[in-house]
Design an enzyme around this catalytic site. Structure first.
Site, PDB file in Angstrom:
ATOM      1  N   ARG A 114      -5.868   0.736   7.590  1.00 46.27           N
ATOM      2  CA  ARG A 114      -4.439   0.524   7.749  1.00 46.27           C
ATOM      3  C   ARG A 114      -3.974   1.239   9.016  1.00 46.27           C
ATOM      4  NH1 ARG A 114      -3.857   2.526   1.772  1.00 46.27           N
ATOM      5  NH2 ARG A 114      -4.502   0.669   0.615  1.00 46.27           N
ATOM      6  N   LYS A 153     -10.422  -3.507   2.477  1.00 44.04           N
ATOM      7  CA  LYS A 153     -11.008  -2.273   3.032  1.00 44.04           C
ATOM      8  C   LYS A 153     -10.745  -2.141   4.528  1.00 44.04           C
ATOM      9  CE  LYS A 153     -12.516  -1.465  -1.041  1.00 44.04           C
ATOM     10  NZ  LYS A 153     -11.733  -0.547  -1.900  1.00 44.04           N
ATOM     11  N   GLY A 165      -3.663  -5.369  -4.539  1.00 43.47           N
ATOM     12  CA  GLY A 165      -4.701  -4.538  -5.139  1.00 43.47           C
ATOM     13  C   GLY A 165      -4.184  -3.160  -5.446  1.00 43.47           C
ATOM     14  N   HIS A 166      -4.642  -2.594  -6.559  1.00 38.51           N
ATOM     15  CA  HIS A 166      -4.254  -1.234  -6.898  1.00 38.51           C
ATOM     16  C   HIS A 166      -5.369  -0.587  -7.702  1.00 38.51           C
ATOM     17  CE1 HIS A 166      -2.562  -4.102  -9.825  1.00 38.51           C
ATOM     18  NE2 HIS A 166      -2.911  -3.228 -10.740  1.00 38.51           N
ATOM     19  N   VAL A 190      -7.857  -4.307  -1.119  1.00 38.80           N
ATOM     20  CA  VAL A 190      -8.611  -5.553  -1.267  1.00 38.80           C
ATOM     21  C   VAL A 190      -9.637  -5.712  -0.152  1.00 38.80           C
ATOM     22  CG1 VAL A 190      -8.447  -8.076  -1.292  1.00 38.80           C
ATOM     23  CG2 VAL A 190      -6.726  -6.698  -2.476  1.00 38.80           C
ATOM     24  N   GLY A 208       1.690   3.050  -2.645  1.00 40.22           N
ATOM     25  CA  GLY A 208       1.423   3.947  -3.758  1.00 40.22           C
ATOM     26  C   GLY A 208       2.308   3.658  -4.953  1.00 40.22           C
ATOM     27  N   LYS A 209       2.501   2.369  -5.247  1.00 40.36           N
ATOM     28  CA  LYS A 209       3.388   1.976  -6.345  1.00 40.36           C
ATOM     29  C   LYS A 209       2.813   2.310  -7.718  1.00 40.36           C
ATOM     30  CE  LYS A 209       3.423  -2.278  -4.643  1.00 40.36           C
ATOM     31  NZ  LYS A 209       2.952  -2.141  -3.264  1.00 40.36           N
ATOM     32  N   ASP A 225       0.825  -1.219   0.000  1.00 40.51           N
ATOM     33  CA  ASP A 225       0.000   0.000   0.000  1.00 40.51           C
ATOM     34  C   ASP A 225       0.857   1.265   0.000  1.00 40.51           C
ATOM     35  OD1 ASP A 225      -2.401  -1.611   0.310  1.00 40.51           O
ATOM     36  OD2 ASP A 225      -1.825  -1.834   2.403  1.00 40.51           O
TER      37      ASP A 225
END
Length: 710
Positions: free
Chosen positions: A569, A566, A210-211, A564, A183-184, A181
């Protein structure tokens, strides 16, 4: 008490390092946690996750418990509910259900977790205070004054920075540098747009990644396995054979988005002979995983089948049914065995699935529930794959992905490997092994899974991190986080919207309290030791420990939830101790996303070291080194594994913010000088980790990136 340390630039006689903790407070290390009076102590088959700072020490603390803890890893334990009173000072209770134990449970268990029921509070408890009292006398480390010189960073163009690196290499890997997560997507998109970059590939892991990507029309697409390059014309996208795929989910959730948007993927998306994630893999994940420890995508079970050579690959679906039946029947023994051991019927499994979906988030798909209900489960799967995959005219083309990527490189084209998850979530990293994903998601793992000749083709890694608000989702240790990783799940908060909207909603006030009161000597170099004080923040809903308040406020304000699951974080400080190892293994290049968040902070913090402290005096042996109270672990020292990291507390360097000179793309003039606070933050990260920062993100749009002159 002399400090013990492991490697690095300083020794025990260095100024500010010896006698790191006040002997009068720590002699004999008498502090020890005790369960709340009258409560039944938890009995588990292993040590509970030792997040001591959140343990309720006494009865006064316990009276304020009202959280709804979920199940602890693989055990259910009896718990006595002391009280379900709201948090201290609150006007109304938080919208989380109180935990209720079933005393008559024949198995001796309950749906509650005694550890979290007695351990976590919204307010500052006595145990947190005792830990702080032991650490507050830590002498300031000399490193808190580093770097002595702040670099000046100048903006440059995409062509003169990132594209020079792309053009000098054949294989470009974009990899997460923390816990996913990061920001890739922006960096992936920027590299993929290079004219010579024709192939974008996912080469391992599965739909647990997921992205979110947007096309030129601003349409939103949420992909899990599908490479981001699908939205770019003229690019070929591949899903390699080391990936694991639920082909039904892939069609229903990802390919359908392309179909609905009218995007032709026939000559642009190709799938290799992937391992198949079946419904029973997802059910094994549900039945065998601890709360908050899994995305429920079947990752660990399917990788188990893969390693045991018992599962099926995509080619099996496209060949004879009899072979498919035999392989499914053999592989399904594990599922039936677990049901027998747990004494579960099909009806029990269906009930658990529906409970998991009861909050409106579909974590267990309908066809997985239908599988659980099916009388002939093997035949159910054969028909499912025949109808939804083999005879589905919309299923993407298949090919030998390794061959195609190799051929492209021989033609002089560039290959982009899109890394899922991150370095520290890789199953190949022993430090967090118990709380990782099941694939090797380091850069080395990507290259190995691609099966490209690293002696023949020149490769480079672009690491991606995020700050402020570095985050992790799921269980495990993370010393720089504001709260323990299972804090939200212990409150029965499964998704971001489960957080009460009014709680710690004033991000401005919360962060101000953190930096003003949590670090009371931040402006006094002689006294600031980087240890965060357990102060409290109050609003109209109650009184909260500042770590809890920042965790809630950060998740809400920054929209931090898993792409993925929700799940909220858990945010925290940029961790230089962890990133130093990442840089050593797959550095030096780093891009930092979301740095424009710093426009709203009075200060930003970076963790430059840990101090090991266990109130019980517990020692942990890691790779032959015994960690003891008072040990300092600096950036550049060996990173211990989770059993020790659970007892590590961050030493935080604070840097003044740049509120008066925002860098957000909507407010900043292109090529304007970067604020001193930004330069100081970047200088500190480069100094403590030896990385080279290529770019910083400064907005939500794909091109909101400031590239830095090298």
């Amino acid at each position: 008490m002399p400090v013990r340390r492991y490697g690095g630039r300083y020794n025990s006689s260095s100024p500010g390092v010896s006698n790191a903790l006040n002997p009068s407070r720590t002699a004999g290390w008498p502090l020890s946690p005790s369960p709340a009076t009258g409560s039944k102590p938890a009995s588990t088959h292993h040590d509970p996750v030792p997040q001591e700072a959140y343990y309720v020490k006494d009865e006064a603390d316990a009276r304020h418990q009202q959280q709804a803890p979920l199940r602890e890893p693989s055990v259910e334990v009896e718990v006595e509910i002391i009280d379900d009173e709201p948090p201290r000072g609150s006007q109304k209770p938080l919208s989380v259900a109180p935990c209720t134990a079933n005393a008559n449970n024949s198995s001796g268990g309950s749906k509650c977790n005694a550890i979290t029921a007695s351990r976590y509070t919204f307010y500052t408890n006595a145990y947190q205070k005792s830990v702080y009292e032991a650490l507050r006398s830590l002498r300031p480390l000399p490193e808190l004054q580093e770097p002595r010189r702040v670099k000046e960073y100048a903006e440059t163009s995409l062509k003169d920075s990132l594209y020079r690196i792309v053009e000098a290499h054949d294989v470009i890997m974009v990899a997460g540098a923390f816990f996913g997560d990061e920001g890739k997507g922006k960096t992936v998109d920027a590299v993929a747009r290079h004219p010579l970059c024709t192939c974008i590939a996912r080469v391992n892991s599965g739909e647990n990644a997921g992205h979110t990507v947007y096309d030129k029309a601003g349409r939103k697409f949420v992909f899990n396995l599908a490479p981001s390059g699908l939205l770019l014309p003229g690019k070929r996208n591949y899903i390699g054979p080391e990936c694991v795929m639920d082909p039904v989910s892939f069609m229903e959730k990802e390919v359908i988005q392309l179909i609905d948007a009218g995007i032709d993927y026939r000559d642009r998306l190709f799938i290799g002979n992937v391992c198949i994630v079946t419904p029973y893999h997802k059910l094994l994940d549900l039945l065998g995983s601890a709360a908050n420890s899994s995305t429920l995508k079947g990752m660990a079970p399917v990788h188990g089948s893969k390693v045991m050579k018992r599962g099926i690959r995509l080619d099996h679906i496209f060949n004879d049914d009899e072979t498919l039946r035999k392989r499914l029947e053999k592989d399904m023994d594990t599922y039936f065995g677990l049901l027998k051991v747990k004494n579960l019927s099909d009806a029990d499994v269906v009930r658990l699935c529906r409970e998991e979906n009861s909050d409106g988030v579909v974590r267990v798909p309908d066809y997985v529930i239908a599988f659980a209900q099916a009388e002939d489960k093997v035949e159910f799967l054969v028909k499912l794959y025949r109808d939804r995959v083999r005879h589905n005219p919309g299923f993407p083309a298949r090919c030998d992905v390794t061959y195609e990527l190799h051929a492209a490189l021989l033609r002089g084209e560039k290959v982009l490997l899109e890394g899922p998850q991150s370095y520290w979530l890789s199953n190949a990293r022993t430090k967090f092994w118990e709380s990782t994903t099941s694939a090797d998601t380091t850069a080395a793992g990507l290259l190995a899974a691609s099966q490209l000749n690293f002696q023949k083709f020149k490769s480079v890694v672009l690491n991606v991190h995020k700050a402020p608000g570095s985050s992790r989702v799921g269980i495990g240790a993370c010393p720089s986080s504001f709260v323990p990783q299972d804090y939200f799940s212990a409150q029965n908060i499964k998704t971001l919207r489960d957080l009460p909207s009014a709680t710690c909603a004033h991000f401005e006030a919360v962060q101000r309290t953190l930096f003003r009161d949590g670090f009371p000597h931040s402006n006094d170099k002689a006294r600031h030791n980087g240890i965060m004080a357990p102060v409290e923040y109050s609003d109209e809903t109650g009184t909260y420990n500042i770590g809890v308040a920042m965790a809630i406020a950060s998740a809400q304000h920054h929209g931090e939830c898993g792409a993925v699951t929700k799940k909220p974080r858990v945010c925290g400080f940029f961790d230089c101790v962890l990133h130093h190892e990442v840089n050593n293994i797959q550095g030096p290049y780093l891009t930092i996303s979301a740095l424009d968040r710093g426009d709203e902070y009075d200060k930003v913090g970076v963790t430059i070291a840990y101090v090991y402290y266990s109130p019980e005096g517990k020692q942990v042996d890691v790779n032959g080194h015994v960690y003891k109270n008072g040990d300092i672990i600096r950036a550049g020292d060996p990173v211990p594994s989770e059993p020790a990291l659970y007892h590590c507390h961050p030493i935080v360097k604070l840097i003044d913010g740049w509120r008066d000179n925002p860098i957000a793309a909507a407010k900043r003039r292109r090529n304007a000088p970067l604020p001193r606070g930004v330069c100081e933050l970047l200088s500190a990260i480069e100094y403590f980790t030896n990385c080279k920062i290529l770019s910083i993100g400064n907005g939500p749009n794909g091109d909101d990136i400031i590239y830095l002159r090298q």
